[in-house]
Design an enzyme around this catalytic site. Sequence first.
Site, PDB file in Angstrom:
ATOM      1  N   ASP A  60       0.721  -1.257   0.210  1.00 50.42           N
ATOM      2  CA  ASP A  60       0.160  -0.097   0.057  1.00 50.42           C
ATOM      3  C   ASP A  60       0.827   1.425   0.144  1.00 50.42           C
ATOM      4  O   ASP A  60       0.925   2.043   0.964  1.00 50.42           O
ATOM      5  CB  ASP A  60      -0.901  -0.013   1.139  1.00 50.42           C
ATOM      6  CG  ASP A  60      -1.863  -1.279   1.349  1.00 50.42           C
ATOM      7  OD1 ASP A  60      -1.919  -1.802   0.173  1.00 50.42           O
ATOM      8  OD2 ASP A  60      -2.203  -1.667   2.381  1.00 50.42           O
TER       9      ASP A  60
ATOM     10  N   HIS B  13      -3.570  -1.937  -4.305  1.00 50.61           N
ATOM     11  CA  HIS B  13      -4.672  -0.903  -4.096  1.00 50.61           C
ATOM     12  C   HIS B  13      -4.057   0.024  -5.258  1.00 50.61           C
ATOM     13  O   HIS B  13      -3.456   0.937  -5.007  1.00 50.61           O
ATOM     14  CB  HIS B  13      -4.690  -0.084  -3.012  1.00 50.61           C
ATOM     15  CG  HIS B  13      -5.249  -0.882  -1.786  1.00 50.61           C
ATOM     16  ND1 HIS B  13      -6.559  -1.057  -2.162  1.00 50.61           N
ATOM     17  CD2 HIS B  13      -4.769  -1.267  -0.614  1.00 50.61           C
ATOM     18  CE1 HIS B  13      -7.231  -1.806  -0.846  1.00 50.61           C
ATOM     19  NE2 HIS B  13      -6.072  -1.849   0.025  1.00 50.61           N
TER      20      HIS B  13
ATOM     21  N   ARG C  43      -9.881  -4.329  -4.638  1.00 51.62           N
ATOM     22  CA  ARG C  43     -10.571  -3.121  -5.250  1.00 51.62           C
ATOM     23  C   ARG C  43     -11.891  -2.983  -4.524  1.00 51.62           C
ATOM     24  O   ARG C  43     -12.579  -1.955  -4.603  1.00 51.62           O
ATOM     25  CB  ARG C  43     -10.896  -3.330  -6.833  1.00 51.62           C
ATOM     26  CG  ARG C  43     -11.826  -2.416  -7.464  1.00 51.62           C
ATOM     27  CD  ARG C  43     -11.268  -1.051  -7.275  1.00 51.62           C
ATOM     28  NE  ARG C  43     -12.380  -0.041  -8.371  1.00 51.62           N
ATOM     29  CZ  ARG C  43     -13.373   0.259  -7.731  1.00 51.62           C
ATOM     30  NH1 ARG C  43     -13.784  -0.288  -6.272  1.00 51.62           N
ATOM     31  NH2 ARG C  43     -13.995   1.338  -8.282  1.00 51.62           N
ATOM     32  N   LYS C  44     -12.278  -3.891  -3.850  1.00 50.51           N
ATOM     33  CA  LYS C  44     -13.886  -3.830  -2.974  1.00 50.51           C
ATOM     34  C   LYS C  44     -14.948  -3.360  -3.722  1.00 50.51           C
ATOM     35  O   LYS C  44     -15.521  -2.552  -3.370  1.00 50.51           O
ATOM     36  CB  LYS C  44     -13.475  -3.081  -1.714  1.00 50.51           C
ATOM     37  CG  LYS C  44     -12.494  -3.759  -0.433  1.00 50.51           C
ATOM     38  CD  LYS C  44     -12.379  -3.079   0.620  1.00 50.51           C
ATOM     39  CE  LYS C  44     -11.487  -3.744   1.349  1.00 50.51           C
ATOM     40  NZ  LYS C  44      -9.858  -3.537   1.229  1.00 50.51           N
ATOM     41  N   PHE C  45     -15.127  -4.093  -4.939  1.00 53.65           N
ATOM     42  CA  PHE C  45     -16.539  -3.345  -5.737  1.00 53.65           C
ATOM     43  C   PHE C  45     -17.500  -3.468  -5.022  1.00 53.65           C
ATOM     44  O   PHE C  45     -17.645  -4.192  -4.009  1.00 53.65           O
ATOM     45  CB  PHE C  45     -16.585  -4.553  -6.905  1.00 53.65           C
ATOM     46  CG  PHE C  45     -15.418  -4.184  -7.955  1.00 53.65           C
ATOM     47  CD1 PHE C  45     -15.281  -3.155  -8.834  1.00 53.65           C
ATOM     48  CD2 PHE C  45     -14.520  -5.187  -7.981  1.00 53.65           C
ATOM     49  CE1 PHE C  45     -14.370  -3.121  -9.859  1.00 53.65           C
ATOM     50  CE2 PHE C  45     -13.365  -5.093  -9.000  1.00 53.65           C
ATOM     51  CZ  PHE C  45     -13.392  -4.223  -9.766  1.00 53.65           C
TER      52      PHE C  45
ATOM     53  N   ASP D 285     -21.035  -1.894  -6.467  1.00 51.82           N
ATOM     54  CA  ASP D 285     -21.732  -1.254  -7.016  1.00 51.82           C
ATOM     55  C   ASP D 285     -22.926  -2.152  -7.753  1.00 51.82           C
ATOM     56  O   ASP D 285     -22.835  -3.250  -7.743  1.00 51.82           O
ATOM     57  CB  ASP D 285     -21.142  -0.171  -8.190  1.00 51.82           C
ATOM     58  CG  ASP D 285     -22.178   1.149  -8.161  1.00 51.82           C
ATOM     59  OD1 ASP D 285     -23.303   1.165  -8.367  1.00 51.82           O
ATOM     60  OD2 ASP D 285     -21.512   2.295  -8.298  1.00 51.82           O
TER      61      ASP D 285
ATOM     62  N   ARG E 109       1.861  -3.348   6.418  1.00 51.52           N
ATOM     63  CA  ARG E 109       3.060  -2.603   7.193  1.00 51.52           C
ATOM     64  C   ARG E 109       3.920  -3.313   8.121  1.00 51.52           C
ATOM     65  O   ARG E 109       4.798  -2.948   8.484  1.00 51.52           O
ATOM     66  CB  ARG E 109       2.259  -1.112   7.846  1.00 51.52           C
ATOM     67  CG  ARG E 109       1.505  -0.152   6.912  1.00 51.52           C
ATOM     68  CD  ARG E 109       0.665   0.608   7.675  1.00 51.52           C
ATOM     69  NE  ARG E 109      -0.659  -0.156   8.049  1.00 51.52           N
ATOM     70  CZ  ARG E 109      -1.497   0.457   8.442  1.00 51.52           C
ATOM     71  NH1 ARG E 109      -1.390   1.448   8.792  1.00 51.52           N
ATOM     72  NH2 ARG E 109      -2.714  -0.251   8.494  1.00 51.52           N
TER      73      ARG E 109
END
Length: 277
Positions: free
Chosen positions: A39, A63, A93-95, A97, A241
């Site tokens: 990230d 990401h 991506r955590k779609f 919609d 991290r």
Amino acid sequence: MVTKTKTYAQRAKDHPNTAAKQLLETIDRKKSNLCVSVDVTRKANFLAIIDLVGPFVCLVKTHIDIIEDFDHDLIEQLQVLSKKHDFLIFEDRKFADIGNTVSLQYSSGVHKIASWSHITNAHPVPGPSIITGLASVGKSLGRGLLLLAEMSTKGSLAVGSYTEDAVKMARAHKDFVMGFIAQQRMDGVGAEGGSGTEEEDFLILTPGVGLDVKGDGMGQQYRTPREVIVESGCDVIIVGRGVYGNPNALDVDGVRRQAERYMKEGWKAYLERIGEQ
Ligand code: 5BU
């Protein structure tokens, strides 16, 4: 709990989903159930970290939308590293919609995620149409989808009947859904009379893993690889991290050392789970 005590290799042999099969084979070949989440916001850092952790991981999680100097060359280099070090790619991506929109977000735009990411994920909140929308792009490419059944953050709303309904949605779309982002095994969750547990093999990929700290002051909660793999029966540990530390002051040896440390802890936990240690 059928799959909990099976080896990754046994599970790879029979798995009907192409991406899940590839991931299980990679885990077995590299003896690593570690996914590193990279990230960082600069292309050079992103590629440098991946080249460092590559030998120790089965999967690299991205990401892609946080990279400020993104270009097509970044994807080409990511694919070169994926071949060089033998790992798969997971765009987190955590779609979330409607089917038509997610199919466009997955296939098009600047990032063209489906063309390079073996695995992606989606929130179940819109209902089953999010799966069919993404499958219309990814299935013929041999991609796999993870549903977000739970989250690692404090106060997450993805619990109880929401999680159960996510598992039911996945069961109805096993051709494309390969597993879950979750904090524990989902075998038997939401199944009436125990149905659905014998023949299914959903992979559980788990973020919120750290050995040195318990949280990040922004809602993240960390558990150890042993808690995740042995006690909760998950399959892949996702570490960010904890491996790369401060991306603006990269400690090259430190990154390698941490990646190896998490890889060893994750594998030791797996051997304990299947009773080989
Ligand atoms: P960390 O640096 O190990 O805390 O990074 C964790 C990564 O996993 C980060 O990319 C998150 O976006 C991702 N993540 C998470 O932490 N928790 C979740 O429940 C989900 C994703 Br879903």
